[in-house]
Scaffold this motif. Structure first.
Motif, PDB file in Angstrom:
ATOM      1  N   GLU A 154       0.851  -1.177   0.000  1.00 16.19           N
ATOM      2  CA  GLU A 154       0.000   0.000   0.000  1.00 16.19           C
ATOM      3  C   GLU A 154       0.888   1.229   0.000  1.00 16.19           C
ATOM      4  OE1 GLU A 154      -2.226  -0.482   3.615  1.00 16.19           O
ATOM      5  OE2 GLU A 154      -3.503  -2.058   2.761  1.00 16.19           O
ATOM      6  N   VAL A 155       0.480   2.253  -0.745  1.00 16.55           N
ATOM      7  CA  VAL A 155       1.157   3.548  -0.758  1.00 16.55           C
ATOM      8  C   VAL A 155       0.078   4.580  -0.462  1.00 16.55           C
ATOM      9  CG1 VAL A 155       2.485   5.222  -2.100  1.00 16.55           C
ATOM     10  CG2 VAL A 155       2.801   2.772  -2.524  1.00 16.55           C
ATOM     11  N   ASP A 156       0.265   5.357   0.626  1.00 16.78           N
ATOM     12  CA  ASP A 156      -0.680   6.426   0.938  1.00 16.78           C
ATOM     13  C   ASP A 156       0.071   7.616   1.511  1.00 16.78           C
ATOM     14  OD1 ASP A 156      -0.265   5.954   3.711  1.00 16.78           O
ATOM     15  OD2 ASP A 156      -2.013   4.656   3.845  1.00 16.78           O
ATOM     16  N   SER A 157      -0.652   8.626   1.930  1.00 21.46           N
ATOM     17  CA  SER A 157      -0.020   9.870   2.390  1.00 21.46           C
ATOM     18  C   SER A 157       0.875   9.683   3.614  1.00 21.46           C
ATOM     19  CB  SER A 157      -1.090  10.919   2.689  1.00 21.46           C
ATOM     20  OG  SER A 157      -1.934  10.462   3.733  1.00 21.46           O
ATOM     21  N   LYS A 158       0.716   8.586   4.344  1.00 22.80           N
ATOM     22  CA  LYS A 158       1.526   8.328   5.543  1.00 22.80           C
ATOM     23  C   LYS A 158       2.792   7.530   5.247  1.00 22.80           C
ATOM     24  CE  LYS A 158      -2.549   8.288   8.460  1.00 22.80           C
ATOM     25  NZ  LYS A 158      -3.390   7.487   9.341  1.00 22.80           N
ATOM     26  N   GLY A 159       2.848   6.885   4.080  1.00 25.35           N
ATOM     27  CA  GLY A 159       4.016   6.073   3.740  1.00 25.35           C
ATOM     28  C   GLY A 159       3.627   4.839   2.959  1.00 25.35           C
ATOM     29  N   ILE A 160       4.347   3.750   3.227  1.00 26.21           N
ATOM     30  CA  ILE A 160       4.077   2.481   2.550  1.00 26.21           C
ATOM     31  C   ILE A 160       3.812   1.419   3.605  1.00 26.21           C
ATOM     32  CG2 ILE A 160       5.504   3.086   0.552  1.00 26.21           C
ATOM     33  CD1 ILE A 160       7.650   1.112   1.667  1.00 26.21           C
ATOM     34  N   ALA A 161       3.203   0.331   3.173  1.00 27.87           N
ATOM     35  CA  ALA A 161       2.985  -0.798   4.071  1.00 27.87           C
ATOM     36  C   ALA A 161       3.020  -2.088   3.277  1.00 27.87           C
ATOM     37  CB  ALA A 161       1.661  -0.671   4.806  1.00 27.87           C
ATOM     38  N   LEU A 162       3.642  -3.092   3.842  1.00 32.82           N
ATOM     39  CA  LEU A 162       3.609  -4.459   3.338  1.00 32.82           C
ATOM     40  C   LEU A 162       2.492  -5.144   4.118  1.00 32.82           C
ATOM     41  CD1 LEU A 162       6.617  -6.871   3.001  1.00 32.82           C
ATOM     42  CD2 LEU A 162       4.618  -7.531   4.316  1.00 32.82           C
ATOM     43  N   VAL A 163       1.563  -5.794   3.415  1.00 34.57           N
ATOM     44  CA  VAL A 163       0.431  -6.461   4.055  1.00 34.57           C
ATOM     45  C   VAL A 163       0.367  -7.886   3.529  1.00 34.57           C
ATOM     46  CG1 VAL A 163      -2.056  -6.377   4.472  1.00 34.57           C
ATOM     47  CG2 VAL A 163      -0.790  -4.240   4.081  1.00 34.57           C
ATOM     48  N   TRP A 164       0.417  -8.859   4.457  1.00 35.90           N
ATOM     49  CA  TRP A 164       0.328 -10.257   4.038  1.00 35.90           C
ATOM     50  C   TRP A 164       0.031 -11.131   5.246  1.00 35.90           C
ATOM     51  CZ3 TRP A 164       4.768 -13.798   1.939  1.00 35.90           C
ATOM     52  CH2 TRP A 164       4.224 -14.823   1.158  1.00 35.90           C
ATOM     53  N   GLU A 165      -0.697 -12.182   5.007  1.00 38.59           N
ATOM     54  CA  GLU A 165      -1.153 -13.106   6.030  1.00 38.59           C
ATOM     55  C   GLU A 165      -1.901 -12.279   7.060  1.00 38.59           C
ATOM     56  OE1 GLU A 165       0.696 -17.008   8.268  1.00 38.59           O
ATOM     57  OE2 GLU A 165       1.557 -15.055   8.690  1.00 38.59           O
ATOM     58  N   LYS A 166      -1.521 -12.312   8.313  1.00 43.14           N
ATOM     59  CA  LYS A 166      -2.247 -11.543   9.350  1.00 43.14           C
ATOM     60  C   LYS A 166      -1.362 -10.419   9.899  1.00 43.14           C
ATOM     61  CE  LYS A 166      -5.072 -15.476  10.650  1.00 43.14           C
ATOM     62  NZ  LYS A 166      -5.416 -16.451  11.681  1.00 43.14           N
ATOM     63  N   LEU A 167      -0.555  -9.828   9.014  1.00 43.19           N
ATOM     64  CA  LEU A 167       0.405  -8.820   9.457  1.00 43.19           C
ATOM     65  C   LEU A 167       0.416  -7.634   8.503  1.00 43.19           C
ATOM     66  CD1 LEU A 167       2.380  -9.093  11.873  1.00 43.19           C
ATOM     67  CD2 LEU A 167       4.129  -9.707  10.235  1.00 43.19           C
ATOM     68  N   LYS A 168       0.640  -6.458   9.067  1.00 41.52           N
ATOM     69  CA  LYS A 168       0.855  -5.239   8.295  1.00 41.52           C
ATOM     70  C   LYS A 168       2.119  -4.598   8.819  1.00 41.52           C
ATOM     71  CE  LYS A 168      -1.477  -1.046   6.784  1.00 41.52           C
ATOM     72  NZ  LYS A 168      -2.781  -0.360   6.723  1.00 41.52           N
ATOM     73  N   VAL A 169       3.007  -4.201   7.900  1.00 39.84           N
ATOM     74  CA  VAL A 169       4.284  -3.606   8.276  1.00 39.84           C
ATOM     75  C   VAL A 169       4.334  -2.182   7.704  1.00 39.84           C
ATOM     76  CG1 VAL A 169       6.797  -3.852   8.295  1.00 39.84           C
ATOM     77  CG2 VAL A 169       5.338  -5.899   8.230  1.00 39.84           C
ATOM     78  N   PRO A 170       3.912  -1.189   8.511  1.00 41.34           N
ATOM     79  CA  PRO A 170       3.896   0.190   8.020  1.00 41.34           C
ATOM     80  C   PRO A 170       5.268   0.844   8.135  1.00 41.34           C
ATOM     81  CG  PRO A 170       2.932   0.087  10.209  1.00 41.34           C
ATOM     82  CD  PRO A 170       3.312  -1.326   9.836  1.00 41.34           C
TER      83      PRO A 170
END
Length: 174
Positions: A154-170
């Motif tokens: 994900e790319v948004d105004s706050k930064g990026i995030a890796l999202v997979w399985e049951k985890l999000k890494v902002p």
């Protein structure tokens, strides 16, 4: 006779088309994807191959803890920005970078490396990463998230995030 040969030819073509379709589907297990968005006035894109969970345990198993991972499947994930950014407070000049991570149980290391175009893994399972080319390295905290079958960025105004399985890494980016 001609119609019999014609019918046989049509059947052979139909079987070949079916086999080709099945083969292509079997090899398209980690489709290539792009996430793009704005962070301030910068346009940021992330190009990656998106593997799926498929009933597997991802973190600490398929993707081991405390080892460098290419942050996707196949070739190393690439992030591109058209303007300078601040990643968790550190300067990242405009350009393209391979994105690698070192997942941990409670924190992750995020690596922006200037060498792009390399395959993600060497023989023996090591990440194909020359740490001398690291431009920015930051530590972030993963958070619990709803189940996500396919790796997503994900790319948004706050930064990026890796999202997979049951985890999000902002990763905070300005």
């Amino acid at each position: 006779m001609k119609s019999s040969m014609h019918l046989r030819f049509q059947r052979i073509v139909a079987v070949l088309v079916l086999l080709t379709s099945v083969s292509l589907t079997a090899f398209a297990q980690s489709p290539k994807k792009t996430a793009e968005g704005k962070i301030g006035s910068a346009t940021v894109s992330i190009q990656y191959s998106s593997p799926s969970v498929k009933g597997r345990t991802i973190w600490g198993d398929l993707v081991p803890y405390d080892k460098v991972w290419r942050a996707g499947a196949d070739a190393a994930t690439v992030i591109t920005t058209d303007k300078d950014l601040k990643v968790e407070g550190k300067n990242l000049p405009a350009g393209s970078y391979s994105l690698f991570v070192i997942p941990g149980k409670s924190s992750w290391t995020i690596i922006f490396n200037s060498q792009t175009g390399q395959w993600g893994i060497k023989k023996g399972g090591e990440a194909n990463l020359d740490r001398a080319n690291d431009v920015v390295t930051v530590t972030v905290k993963p958070v619990s998230n709803a189940m996500t079958e396919s790796l997503t960025y994900e790319v948004d105004s706050k930064g990026i995030a890796l999202v997979w399985e049951k985890l999000k890494v902002p990763v905070k980016i300005k």
